[in-house]
Design a protein around this motif. Structure first.
Motif, PDB file in Angstrom:
ATOM      1  N   GLU A 161       0.822  -1.206   0.000  1.00 27.90           N
ATOM      2  CA  GLU A 161       0.000   0.000   0.000  1.00 27.90           C
ATOM      3  C   GLU A 161       0.861   1.264   0.000  1.00 27.90           C
ATOM      4  OE1 GLU A 161      -0.515  -2.475   2.313  1.00 27.90           O
ATOM      5  OE2 GLU A 161      -2.213  -3.368   1.259  1.00 27.90           O
ATOM      6  N   LEU A 162       1.928   1.257   0.782  1.00 28.49           N
ATOM      7  CA  LEU A 162       2.828   2.410   0.795  1.00 28.49           C
ATOM      8  C   LEU A 162       3.491   2.593  -0.568  1.00 28.49           C
ATOM      9  CD1 LEU A 162       4.598   2.188   4.267  1.00 28.49           C
ATOM     10  CD2 LEU A 162       2.731   3.690   3.584  1.00 28.49           C
ATOM     11  N   PHE A 163       3.926   1.480  -1.159  1.00 29.33           N
ATOM     12  CA  PHE A 163       4.546   1.547  -2.475  1.00 29.33           C
ATOM     13  C   PHE A 163       3.549   2.077  -3.506  1.00 29.33           C
ATOM     14  CE2 PHE A 163       5.562  -0.329  -6.608  1.00 29.33           C
ATOM     15  CZ  PHE A 163       6.854   0.136  -6.776  1.00 29.33           C
ATOM     16  N   THR A 164       2.290   1.649  -3.395  1.00 28.78           N
ATOM     17  CA  THR A 164       1.258   2.042  -4.351  1.00 28.78           C
ATOM     18  C   THR A 164       1.054   3.557  -4.361  1.00 28.78           C
ATOM     19  OG1 THR A 164       0.141  -0.058  -4.013  1.00 28.78           O
ATOM     20  CG2 THR A 164      -1.148   1.697  -5.002  1.00 28.78           C
ATOM     21  N   TYR A 165       1.060   4.191  -3.194  1.00 35.87           N
ATOM     22  CA  TYR A 165       0.799   5.623  -3.108  1.00 35.87           C
ATOM     23  C   TYR A 165       2.079   6.476  -3.111  1.00 35.87           C
ATOM     24  CZ  TYR A 165      -3.989   4.336  -2.228  1.00 35.87           C
ATOM     25  OH  TYR A 165      -5.250   3.825  -2.356  1.00 35.87           O
ATOM     26  N   SER A 166       3.225   5.858  -3.289  1.00 35.60           N
ATOM     27  CA  SER A 166       4.477   6.605  -3.224  1.00 35.60           C
ATOM     28  C   SER A 166       4.598   7.604  -4.373  1.00 35.60           C
ATOM     29  CB  SER A 166       5.668   5.660  -3.226  1.00 35.60           C
ATOM     30  OG  SER A 166       5.721   4.933  -4.449  1.00 35.60           O
ATOM     31  N   PHE A 167       4.223   7.201  -5.582  1.00 31.39           N
ATOM     32  CA  PHE A 167       4.343   8.122  -6.710  1.00 31.39           C
ATOM     33  C   PHE A 167       3.440   9.328  -6.533  1.00 31.39           C
ATOM     34  CE2 PHE A 167       2.953   9.629 -10.903  1.00 31.39           C
ATOM     35  CZ  PHE A 167       4.176  10.079 -11.384  1.00 31.39           C
ATOM     36  N   VAL A 168       2.218   9.110  -6.069  1.00 32.81           N
ATOM     37  CA  VAL A 168       1.284  10.222  -5.843  1.00 32.81           C
ATOM     38  C   VAL A 168       1.849  11.161  -4.776  1.00 32.81           C
ATOM     39  CG1 VAL A 168      -1.030  10.816  -5.051  1.00 32.81           C
ATOM     40  CG2 VAL A 168      -0.695   8.855  -6.553  1.00 32.81           C
ATOM     41  N   THR A 169       2.464  10.605  -3.747  1.00 33.12           N
ATOM     42  CA  THR A 169       3.038  11.421  -2.679  1.00 33.12           C
ATOM     43  C   THR A 169       4.202  12.255  -3.196  1.00 33.12           C
ATOM     44  OG1 THR A 169       2.400   9.711  -1.106  1.00 33.12           O
ATOM     45  CG2 THR A 169       3.994  11.339  -0.353  1.00 33.12           C
ATOM     46  N   ILE A 170       5.088  11.633  -3.970  1.00 29.48           N
ATOM     47  CA  ILE A 170       6.227  12.370  -4.536  1.00 29.48           C
ATOM     48  C   ILE A 170       5.730  13.449  -5.494  1.00 29.48           C
ATOM     49  CG2 ILE A 170       8.255  12.172  -6.027  1.00 29.48           C
ATOM     50  CD1 ILE A 170       8.668   9.364  -4.854  1.00 29.48           C
ATOM     51  N   LEU A 171       4.751  13.111  -6.307  1.00 29.54           N
ATOM     52  CA  LEU A 171       4.204  14.087  -7.250  1.00 29.54           C
ATOM     53  C   LEU A 171       3.548  15.265  -6.519  1.00 29.54           C
ATOM     54  CD1 LEU A 171       3.694  14.705 -10.231  1.00 29.54           C
ATOM     55  CD2 LEU A 171       1.530  13.485 -10.013  1.00 29.54           C
ATOM     56  N   THR A 172       2.816  14.981  -5.457  1.00 30.09           N
ATOM     57  CA  THR A 172       2.192  16.041  -4.660  1.00 30.09           C
ATOM     58  C   THR A 172       3.251  16.968  -4.064  1.00 30.09           C
ATOM     59  OG1 THR A 172       0.339  14.600  -4.111  1.00 30.09           O
ATOM     60  CG2 THR A 172       0.685  16.503  -2.689  1.00 30.09           C
ATOM     61  N   GLY A 173       4.302  16.388  -3.492  1.00 27.89           N
ATOM     62  CA  GLY A 173       5.375  17.203  -2.925  1.00 27.89           C
ATOM     63  C   GLY A 173       6.093  18.035  -3.971  1.00 27.89           C
ATOM     64  N   THR A 174       6.286  17.460  -5.156  1.00 26.96           N
ATOM     65  CA  THR A 174       6.973  18.188  -6.222  1.00 26.96           C
ATOM     66  C   THR A 174       6.131  19.361  -6.724  1.00 26.96           C
ATOM     67  OG1 THR A 174       8.085  16.152  -6.886  1.00 26.96           O
ATOM     68  CG2 THR A 174       8.055  17.945  -8.481  1.00 26.96           C
ATOM     69  N   VAL A 175       4.847  19.114  -6.969  1.00 25.78           N
ATOM     70  CA  VAL A 175       3.964  20.192  -7.416  1.00 25.78           C
ATOM     71  C   VAL A 175       3.859  21.265  -6.340  1.00 25.78           C
ATOM     72  CG1 VAL A 175       1.575  20.740  -8.015  1.00 25.78           C
ATOM     73  CG2 VAL A 175       2.687  18.752  -9.034  1.00 25.78           C
ATOM     74  N   MET A 176       3.768  20.836  -5.097  1.00 26.35           N
ATOM     75  CA  MET A 176       3.698  21.795  -3.990  1.00 26.35           C
ATOM     76  C   MET A 176       4.970  22.645  -3.944  1.00 26.35           C
ATOM     77  SD  MET A 176       3.054  20.854  -0.048  1.00 26.35           S
ATOM     78  CE  MET A 176       3.146  22.058   1.228  1.00 26.35           C
ATOM     79  N   PHE A 177       6.122  22.019  -4.138  1.00 28.02           N
ATOM     80  CA  PHE A 177       7.384  22.748  -4.114  1.00 28.02           C
ATOM     81  C   PHE A 177       7.434  23.776  -5.236  1.00 28.02           C
ATOM     82  CE2 PHE A 177      11.862  23.578  -4.687  1.00 28.02           C
ATOM     83  CZ  PHE A 177      12.339  23.603  -3.392  1.00 28.02           C
ATOM     84  N   ILE A 178       6.966  23.397  -6.423  1.00 31.73           N
ATOM     85  CA  ILE A 178       6.957  24.327  -7.552  1.00 31.73           C
ATOM     86  C   ILE A 178       6.053  25.516  -7.259  1.00 31.73           C
ATOM     87  CG2 ILE A 178       6.226  24.591  -9.962  1.00 31.73           C
ATOM     88  CD1 ILE A 178       7.169  21.664 -10.368  1.00 31.73           C
ATOM     89  N   ILE A 179       4.887  25.253  -6.681  1.00 33.30           N
ATOM     90  CA  ILE A 179       3.951  26.338  -6.382  1.00 33.30           C
ATOM     91  C   ILE A 179       4.498  27.264  -5.304  1.00 33.30           C
ATOM     92  CG2 ILE A 179       1.686  26.854  -5.378  1.00 33.30           C
ATOM     93  CD1 ILE A 179       0.683  24.313  -6.839  1.00 33.30           C
ATOM     94  N   VAL A 180       5.004  26.690  -4.216  1.00 31.92           N
ATOM     95  CA  VAL A 180       5.459  27.553  -3.113  1.00 31.92           C
ATOM     96  C   VAL A 180       6.772  28.258  -3.426  1.00 31.92           C
ATOM     97  CG1 VAL A 180       4.250  26.186  -1.397  1.00 31.92           C
ATOM     98  CG2 VAL A 180       6.661  25.760  -1.788  1.00 31.92           C
ATOM     99  N   SER A 181       7.482  27.819  -4.436  1.00 31.97           N
ATOM    100  CA  SER A 181       8.702  28.536  -4.803  1.00 31.97           C
ATOM    101  C   SER A 181       8.391  29.913  -5.381  1.00 31.97           C
ATOM    102  CB  SER A 181       9.532  27.719  -5.796  1.00 31.97           C
ATOM    103  OG  SER A 181       8.860  27.628  -7.034  1.00 31.97           O
ATOM    104  N   HIS A 182       7.120  30.165  -5.679  1.00 30.57           N
ATOM    105  CA  HIS A 182       6.703  31.475  -6.168  1.00 30.57           C
ATOM    106  C   HIS A 182       6.184  32.372  -5.042  1.00 30.57           C
ATOM    107  CE1 HIS A 182       6.700  29.060  -9.844  1.00 30.57           C
ATOM    108  NE2 HIS A 182       7.018  30.185 -10.430  1.00 30.57           N
ATOM    109  N   PHE A 183       6.144  31.871  -3.810  1.00 26.80           N
ATOM    110  CA  PHE A 183       5.708  32.688  -2.671  1.00 26.80           C
ATOM    111  C   PHE A 183       6.768  33.723  -2.339  1.00 26.80           C
ATOM    112  CE2 PHE A 183       2.766  29.419  -0.411  1.00 26.80           C
ATOM    113  CZ  PHE A 183       1.901  29.474  -1.487  1.00 26.80           C
ATOM    114  N   LYS A 184       6.360  34.723  -1.541  1.00 22.32           N
ATOM    115  CA  LYS A 184       7.314  35.737  -1.087  1.00 22.32           C
ATOM    116  C   LYS A 184       8.356  35.104  -0.165  1.00 22.32           C
ATOM    117  CE  LYS A 184       4.055  38.324   0.588  1.00 22.32           C
ATOM    118  NZ  LYS A 184       3.362  39.386   1.302  1.00 22.32           N
ATOM    119  N   GLU A 185       9.530  35.688  -0.178  1.00 18.79           N
ATOM    120  CA  GLU A 185      10.612  35.236   0.692  1.00 18.79           C
ATOM    121  C   GLU A 185      10.223  35.529   2.091  1.00 18.79           C
ATOM    122  OE1 GLU A 185      13.937  33.135   1.026  1.00 18.79           O
ATOM    123  OE2 GLU A 185      13.316  33.834  -0.931  1.00 18.79           O
TER     124      GLU A 185
END
Length: 73
Positions: free
Chosen positions: A49-73
């Motif tokens: 189950e952990l392996f099954t959702y690992s890609f979704v988790t990594i993808l969520t973190g990556t998209v989140m990182f891209i979005i928050v990199s545009h926030f104010k310092e």
């Protein structure tokens, strides 16, 4: 309010308050932790189950990182 009290108040901000200010630092840290958790889920050999959702988790973190990199310092 004295300067000393103002400094103490800013130091004692809760974690939730810091996240709600939409600053880059705390959100990037959270996104990095999510990516690390997803990587751990991908590499562990015990629970499918952990392996099954690992890609979704990594993808969520990556998209989140891209979005928050545009926030104010």
């Amino acid at each position: 309010m004295h300067e000393r009290d103002k400094a103490r108040d800013s130091e004692s901000q809760s974690l939730l308050t810091r996240f709600l200010q939409l600053r880059r630092g705390p959100w990037e840290n959270l996104a990095t932790v999510i990516i690390a958790v997803g990587t751990f889920m991908l590499m562990q050999p015990f629970y499918l189950e952990l392996f099954t959702y690992s890609f979704v988790t990594i993808l969520t973190g990556t998209v989140m990182f891209i979005i928050v990199s545009h926030f104010k310092e």
